[in-house]
Enzyme design. Structure first.
Site, PDB file in Angstrom:
ATOM      1  N   ARG A 163      94.796  13.218  33.744  1.00  0.00           N
ATOM      2  CA  ARG A 163      93.969  14.213  33.659  1.00  0.00           C
ATOM      3  C   ARG A 163      93.113  13.972  35.030  1.00  0.00           C
ATOM      4  O   ARG A 163      92.993  15.331  35.717  1.00  0.00           O
ATOM      5  CB  ARG A 163      92.682  14.276  32.504  1.00  0.00           C
ATOM      6  CG  ARG A 163      91.815  15.413  32.533  1.00  0.00           C
ATOM      7  CD  ARG A 163      91.035  15.259  31.275  1.00  0.00           C
ATOM      8  NE  ARG A 163      90.159  14.153  31.224  1.00  0.00           N
ATOM      9  CZ  ARG A 163      89.294  13.974  30.170  1.00  0.00           C
ATOM     10  NH1 ARG A 163      89.499  14.696  29.076  1.00  0.00           N
ATOM     11  NH2 ARG A 163      88.593  13.047  30.131  1.00  0.00           N
ATOM     12  N   LYS A 208      87.582  18.348  35.373  1.00  0.00           N
ATOM     13  CA  LYS A 208      86.648  17.469  35.347  1.00  0.00           C
ATOM     14  C   LYS A 208      86.079  17.220  36.472  1.00  0.00           C
ATOM     15  O   LYS A 208      86.363  16.129  37.298  1.00  0.00           O
ATOM     16  CB  LYS A 208      87.100  15.954  34.556  1.00  0.00           C
ATOM     17  CG  LYS A 208      85.911  15.517  33.778  1.00  0.00           C
ATOM     18  CD  LYS A 208      86.442  14.635  32.814  1.00  0.00           C
ATOM     19  CE  LYS A 208      85.172  13.820  32.307  1.00  0.00           C
ATOM     20  NZ  LYS A 208      84.016  14.392  31.797  1.00  0.00           N
ATOM     21  N   GLU A 248      82.953  24.799  23.551  1.00  0.00           N
ATOM     22  CA  GLU A 248      82.779  23.332  23.393  1.00  0.00           C
ATOM     23  C   GLU A 248      81.276  23.016  23.817  1.00  0.00           C
ATOM     24  O   GLU A 248      80.426  23.829  24.267  1.00  0.00           O
ATOM     25  CB  GLU A 248      83.459  22.514  24.364  1.00  0.00           C
ATOM     26  CG  GLU A 248      83.264  22.702  25.759  1.00  0.00           C
ATOM     27  CD  GLU A 248      84.153  21.923  26.590  1.00  0.00           C
ATOM     28  OE1 GLU A 248      84.823  20.679  26.488  1.00  0.00           O
ATOM     29  OE2 GLU A 248      84.274  22.196  27.973  1.00  0.00           O
TER      30      GLU A 248
HETATM   31  N1  PMP Z   1      84.195  18.487  27.053  1.00  0.00           N
HETATM   32  C1  PMP Z   1      83.431  18.049  28.081  1.00  0.00           C
HETATM   33  C2  PMP Z   1      82.726  19.217  28.905  1.00  0.00           C
HETATM   34  C3  PMP Z   1      83.209  16.828  28.586  1.00  0.00           C
HETATM   35  O1  PMP Z   1      82.569  16.428  29.714  1.00  0.00           O
HETATM   36  C4  PMP Z   1      83.917  15.690  27.889  1.00  0.00           C
HETATM   37  C5  PMP Z   1      83.887  14.336  28.050  1.00  0.00           C
HETATM   38  N2  PMP Z   1      84.653  13.968  29.101  1.00  0.00           N
HETATM   39  C6  PMP Z   1      84.808  16.213  26.778  1.00  0.00           C
HETATM   40  C7  PMP Z   1      84.652  17.403  26.420  1.00  0.00           C
HETATM   41  C8  PMP Z   1      85.305  15.337  25.860  1.00  0.00           C
HETATM   42  O2  PMP Z   1      86.397  14.679  26.450  1.00  0.00           O
HETATM   43  P1  PMP Z   1      86.918  13.383  26.221  1.00  0.00           P
HETATM   44  O3  PMP Z   1      87.549  13.038  24.554  1.00  0.00           O
HETATM   45  O4  PMP Z   1      88.109  13.265  26.987  1.00  0.00           O
HETATM   46  O5  PMP Z   1      85.987  12.225  26.746  1.00  0.00           O
END
Ligand code: PMP
Length: 299
Positions: free
Chosen positions: A64, A163, A196
């Protein structure tokens, strides 16, 4: 102006930060004010967990990171193998078995213009520390969330799949949550569908079916989200990635969030309305247990 006030949030001075190939103290881990990450939020990052000395799904996190970097045309100065070694080196230097890892790649020092071509080399740093989860009580009783008026990034702006070090949009939604006296806010997309939360993916249950917004709703491709989808499938739970509206939140029987830091956490109130009977539901509890089991087994 007193710029020298003691800061209650100062990092522990004994921490060892992996900083461009060296382990240094927090005081020596210094990014230039001319780094475009400081000037413009131009950088990418990952939040990662270590359980029992093993990093959870590190390859997926690095994939990622590579995708985020590629999307913003940032050339990572390290290979996947080098990054993997650096992550483990940082954990070891800090004696961390169960902890949280923050891996950041900045655009690097450049001129005052936006152009990424007028920057030198990226800075890579890795912080490994103890994890600060939500209060334990919220895992038992569930947390409250509110709908945010701030929409998640439009896919034609900075894609929500990237990200990036520019989280201001999500920070605005987080402020709304805090103003409402809760920890998290649900963000919708530009079409009005649920995307989300500010730092977690969202799942619902209705009639035994697990529902979550598809990636195309404008969400980060969460690694915990992926793991939970796998766990649900193993349990024979029907999983639908589908467009969800606020109405779906209000009629859900269960709701939970997933994220690297939060793991799986029940949501029992949305916009002041109880979810189901207002207590964490059975499938949510099952997913919490299955996820703990998964990380204990090493992912
Ligand atoms: N959505 C956002 C906007 C985030 O910042 C995160 C945390 N990284 C997640 C979802 C969850 O992703 P992950 O399970 O890979 O931490």
């Amino acid at each position: 102006m007193n710029f020298d006030k003691p800061n209650p949030f100062d990092p522990r001075p004994e921490l060892k930060i992996w900083f461009n190939g060296k382990l240094v103290s927090p005081a020596d881990a210094k990014v230039s004010i001319f780094d475009h990450c400081i000037l413009y939020g131009d950088g990418v990052f990952e939040g990662i967990r270590s359980y029992g000395g093993k990093v959870f799904r590190l390859d997926q996190h690095l994939q990622r990171l590579e995708d985020s970097a590629r999307a913003v045309r940032l050339e990572l100065p390290m290979t996947r193998q080098e990054l993997t070694a650096a992550v483990y080196e940082t954990l070891k230097a800090n004696n961390i078995v169960d902890g949280y890892i923050r891996l950041v790649v900045t655009r690097g020092v450049g001129t005052l213009g936006l152009s990424p071509t007028r920057t030198a080399s990226p800075t890579v740093f890795i912080i490994a520390d103890q994890i600060e989860l939500y209060p334990k009580e919220l895992y038992e009783k569930g947390m409250a969330v509110v709908s945010s008026s701030v929409i998640r990034n439009h896919p034609n702006a900075v894609s929500p799949r990237i990200k990036s070090c520019n989280y201001l949009n999500n920070i605005l939604a987080k402020i709304e949550a805090q103003d409402a006296g809760v920890y998290e806010a649900v963000m919708y997309n530009h079409l009005g569908y649920v995307a989300e939360c500010t730092g977690d993916n969202l799942f619902l249950l209705r009639g035994g079916v697990m529902q979550t917004p598809p990636i195309t709703a404008g969400v980060l491709e969460g690694i915990t989200r992926d793991a939970v989808i796998e766990l649900a499938r193993k349990r024979g739970i029907i999983l639908r990635e589908m467009e969800l509206t606020r109405q779906d939140l209000y009629v859900a029987e269960e709701c939970f969030l997933t994220g690297t830091a939060a793991e799986v956490i029940p949501v029992t109130k949305i916009d002041g309305r109880p979810v189901g009977d207002g207590t964490p539901g059975p499938i949510t509890k099952q997913m919490m247990a299955d996820f703990r089991d998964l990380v204990r087994r090493g992912g």
